[in-house]
Each structure stands twice: as structure tokens, then as C-alpha cells.
Design a protein around this motif. Sequence first.
Motif, PDB file in Angstrom:
ATOM      1  N   ALA A   1       0.832  -1.199   0.000  1.00 25.07           N
ATOM      2  CA  ALA A   1       0.000   0.000   0.000  1.00 25.07           C
ATOM      3  C   ALA A   1       0.868   1.251   0.000  1.00 25.07           C
ATOM      4  O   ALA A   1       2.025   1.232   0.415  1.00 25.07           O
ATOM      5  CB  ALA A   1      -0.913  -0.003   1.230  1.00 25.07           C
TER       6      ALA A   1
ATOM      7  N   PRO B   1       0.547   4.745   1.679  1.00 22.16           N
ATOM      8  CA  PRO B   1      -0.273   5.569   2.576  1.00 22.16           C
ATOM      9  C   PRO B   1      -0.438   7.002   2.072  1.00 22.16           C
ATOM     10  O   PRO B   1      -1.525   7.561   2.155  1.00 22.16           O
ATOM     11  CB  PRO B   1       0.495   5.510   3.901  1.00 22.16           C
TER      12      PRO B   1
ATOM     13  N   TRP C   1      -1.242   8.677  -0.536  1.00 21.43           N
ATOM     14  CA  TRP C   1      -1.828   8.391  -1.848  1.00 21.43           C
ATOM     15  C   TRP C   1      -1.696   9.554  -2.822  1.00 21.43           C
ATOM     16  O   TRP C   1      -1.670   9.365  -4.041  1.00 21.43           O
ATOM     17  CB  TRP C   1      -3.296   8.005  -1.687  1.00 21.43           C
TER      18      TRP C   1
ATOM     19  N   VAL D   1      -3.557   1.329  -5.235  1.00 21.30           N
ATOM     20  CA  VAL D   1      -3.402   0.967  -3.825  1.00 21.30           C
ATOM     21  C   VAL D   1      -3.748  -0.507  -3.647  1.00 21.30           C
ATOM     22  O   VAL D   1      -4.449  -1.094  -4.452  1.00 21.30           O
ATOM     23  CB  VAL D   1      -4.326   1.809  -2.906  1.00 21.30           C
TER      24      VAL D   1
ATOM     25  N   ARG E   1     -10.614   0.477   9.124  1.00 17.86           N
ATOM     26  CA  ARG E   1      -9.381   1.245   9.281  1.00 17.86           C
ATOM     27  C   ARG E   1      -9.602   2.742   9.104  1.00 17.86           C
ATOM     28  O   ARG E   1      -8.681   3.528   9.321  1.00 17.86           O
ATOM     29  CB  ARG E   1      -8.326   0.752   8.306  1.00 17.86           C
TER      30      ARG E   1
ATOM     31  N   TYR F   1      -9.858   7.533  -2.316  1.00 19.07           N
ATOM     32  CA  TYR F   1      -8.792   7.468  -1.319  1.00 19.07           C
ATOM     33  C   TYR F   1      -9.275   7.979   0.042  1.00 19.07           C
ATOM     34  O   TYR F   1      -8.932   7.425   1.093  1.00 19.07           O
ATOM     35  CB  TYR F   1      -7.587   8.273  -1.787  1.00 19.07           C
TER      36      TYR F   1
ATOM     37  N   GLY G   1      -7.222   6.727   3.961  1.00 14.03           N
ATOM     38  CA  GLY G   1      -5.767   6.736   3.902  1.00 14.03           C
ATOM     39  C   GLY G   1      -5.187   8.136   4.023  1.00 14.03           C
ATOM     40  O   GLY G   1      -5.876   9.126   3.813  1.00 14.03           O
TER      41      GLY G   1
ATOM     42  N   GLU H   1      -1.182   8.134   8.259  1.00 11.94           N
ATOM     43  CA  GLU H   1      -0.119   7.397   8.942  1.00 11.94           C
ATOM     44  C   GLU H   1       1.124   8.237   9.203  1.00 11.94           C
ATOM     45  O   GLU H   1       1.753   8.123  10.267  1.00 11.94           O
ATOM     46  CB  GLU H   1       0.252   6.149   8.135  1.00 11.94           C
TER      47      GLU H   1
END
Length: 484
Positions: free
Chosen positions: A26, A28, A30, A249, A260, A430, A435, A438
Amino acid sequence: MPWLAGWGGGSFDALAADVRRSRKGAIPAWWRNFNDPVLDQLVTEAQRVNPSVRIAGMRIMEARAQLGIADSTRYPQVQQATGEVLGVGERRSGGGDTHAVTANAGLRVSWEIDFWGKFRRSIESADAAYLASIATYDDMQVLMAAQVAGLYCSIRTVELRLRIARENADLQKRSLQITELHFRSGNESELDVQQARAQYLGTLSTVPQLEIVLRQTQNALSILLARAPGPLPEMVEGRERIPQAGLDVIVDVPAELLRRRPDVRAAEMQMAAQSALIGVSVADLYPSISLLGSVGLSATSVAGSPRILSGAIGPGLVWNVFDHGRLTNTVLVQDARFQQLYEQYQDTVLKAAREIDDASIAFAKTGEQIVLLADAVKAAQRSLEIADRQYNEGLIDFQRVLDSQRTLFSEQDQLIASRGSLSQSLIAIYKAMGGGWEAARSRPVLDDATQETMGRRSDWKGLLAEPLPPPGADALPNPQEARP
């Protein structure tokens, strides 16, 4: 949520099938998929300086302090030191006045033993509220990335639409000049001139409206970055280029995709905090048992008076036997609030699923629309070339040229708008996946200047500089259900 187990992701499931097969990891951040350095810079800046992000960071500090208050209940709840020095005296009418100074000092300690879990549940509630504040902070990171990227793409789209409008206005202006020459030479009627002028001015009139939208969108982006309204100087680079990217992704199963999301996690943590408050209110129905202790020293300046040292230790019990419904209804209040948060959680997950499906179908169908519009623009351009040639050869009237010009402008404008919508739909996907938060976990919650200001004002010790837990390390320990 029973429906979630059987939910396949809706439109997103088919859209992401190829991505599942092709990618192994992935991304993060994006927005980096758009390969636009200016966009990368603006998103990173907004995630640090936006006022809403900073407020969310302050709420983490507040939640940390609240957790410290709850944690202090593990120690003696009453720790009182008392003292007094009094001057006393008597004046008698027959004489023999007396004066003395008395002094008393004492220490009193009371520790309520947590037999019924009241303090444990209050710590559990504060801990869940702290994690909810972190999830809310994460959600602001997601929102900032999506809003900045969305406004950025809107600005680039409007810039390109302005260029298309001006180019078509120039084209129509040349046609107007040609018809005016023909009219003055007697080869055309005034009708052709007026129709050409009307079309030219109509196209030109779209420019001010687009300029209004452009400036308002620029202002909105500036405010997100905590800057004064106006164009951003760094956006001079990359003008009139709409960022494009693919759905690049890794895709989890739909249920994990929703769980999440920071807003879903925040709603879950709020439920956990409220669940613990039910336990706190239930514990109030039972007697509180405390260990009491005190020591005191009393002395006076009167000659021959002894100094007295006293002490006491033992258990104490307080039980509100006749509460007249106050405590039992407090339990009901907390339970009703928990049920409200449960329904709010259900609603949050449903809306999250809708966002994913809405954005996915928009991305897929807008991509199909762009292919058709691109062919339509080519056809309109060819149609205008043919109409110009045939008009110059006297084979058709000027109305066919006007129709071709109008069609070309309309198709070009729709194509640019659809390309902008495609980028907006990808951004929405997205965002719906939650996302982009993080990286903020490794940054300080507050900037250095704010930490210094708050540190001078109050004794924050290490709370201001304490790092956030890394992604995945902020799950609730030993979650408990609400107790009846």
C-alpha cells in the motif's frame, strides 16, 4: 453489523480487482500517485498548520490530561494537610486577662478501595476517550489531504477551462471579423454578423464567471493552509495541468477497508468510553469502603499546657441506601447515551460504505465518459474544419459554422470538466478508504512554538512532547461490553 460480512464492496470491488492482482504493498501517502510536487508540498503543509488539525492536536493534549486525572484515582483520593495558628484571649472586668497562642497541625488520608471497579472503569473510559481523540486527529489528516487535493484539482480544472474559453472566444472573434468584412463588401447579410457577435460575446461572458470560481477556490485553499486569501505563488508552476493518477493501492476486504477509517475508529472508541461510564455509574449503587487515617498535633502557649499528638486509623463505609432513584436513573442515562453512540457508529459505517460505492462508480463511469468525450472533441474539431472550408467555398451558410463552433466549445469544456471530475472521484475513493494519516503519527502533535507557549503557561511536564502511538498500536486493551 450483520450486513457488513456479506458486503462485497459494491462498485469498488470490481474497480479494484486488477489492483489486487498487480500490487503488493500500500501507499499511505496516496496523493504522491499524482506525481505533482506542488500538490505534495501543499498537502504536507495543510496537515501541519491547518487550524482544525491544530485544534484536534490540542484535544489530544486535553485527553492526556483527563487520563492523568482518572489515573490519579488509583492512589489515596484525599490527602489533606491542615494547620492553623490562632491568637486567643479573654478580658475580664475584674482583671486577670488571659492571652495565649494555639497551634494545630494535621494530616488526613482517605483511600477508597475499588471493590466495584468504579475507578478502573473511569480509567478505561478516559483511555478510550484518549484513543478517540487520536483517531479524530487521524481523521483530520485524511480530511486535509482530500480537501487540499480536491481544491488543487478544482483550480487546475478551472484554469484549463479558462484557457479553452479564451481560445474559443478568439476563434469566434476571428469569425466575427470575417463576417463583418463580408457584410461591408455586400456578400453577407447583417444576420450573420449579429449571430457571430452573439456567439462570441456569449462565449466571452463565461470567462468572468470562471474567474470568480477560480479566485474563490484559490481563497478556500489558502484558508486551509492558514494563509491570507489569494492565489498561492507556488501554483504558478504546473498551471493548466490537471493531476491524473490511477487507482494504485492495495485493497483489503471491504470490512477491513471500513474499519481502518479514522472516523469509524473514533466512533468505536467513543462507544468504548461510554460503555465504561455505565460501569462507573453502576458502581455507585454499591457501598464505598475506604481506609481512613489521620494524625494531628495541638499545642498552646499557656504555661503547663501539654502538647497533644493524636491519630486515628480504620475503615469507613458510605452507602446511599435511599437514593430516591437518582443513582439508578443515572445508570439509565449512561446506558441511553451508549445506545445513541451505537446508532451513531452504525450510521458512520453505513455512510462510509456509501462514500466508497459513490466514489467508485463515479470514477469508473467518468473514465468511460472521458473516452467518449475525447472522440466527440475530435469529431467537433473535424466538423468545424469542414464547415469553414465549405463556407469559404460558398457551399453552406454561416449558421453551420456557428453550430460547429458552439459544439466544439461545449465538447471541449465538458471534456476538461470530466477530467477534473475523474481526479476528484479518485480523491474521494482514497478519502473513503481512510488513507493518508499514517505519516502524522511520526510528527509532533504540536509545533515547537506552541509547546513552548503552553509549557511556560502551565506545568505540562512531558505530556506535550509525548509521541503518538505508531499505526496499529492504539487498539483498546481488553475491551469490555457495557454492564447491565
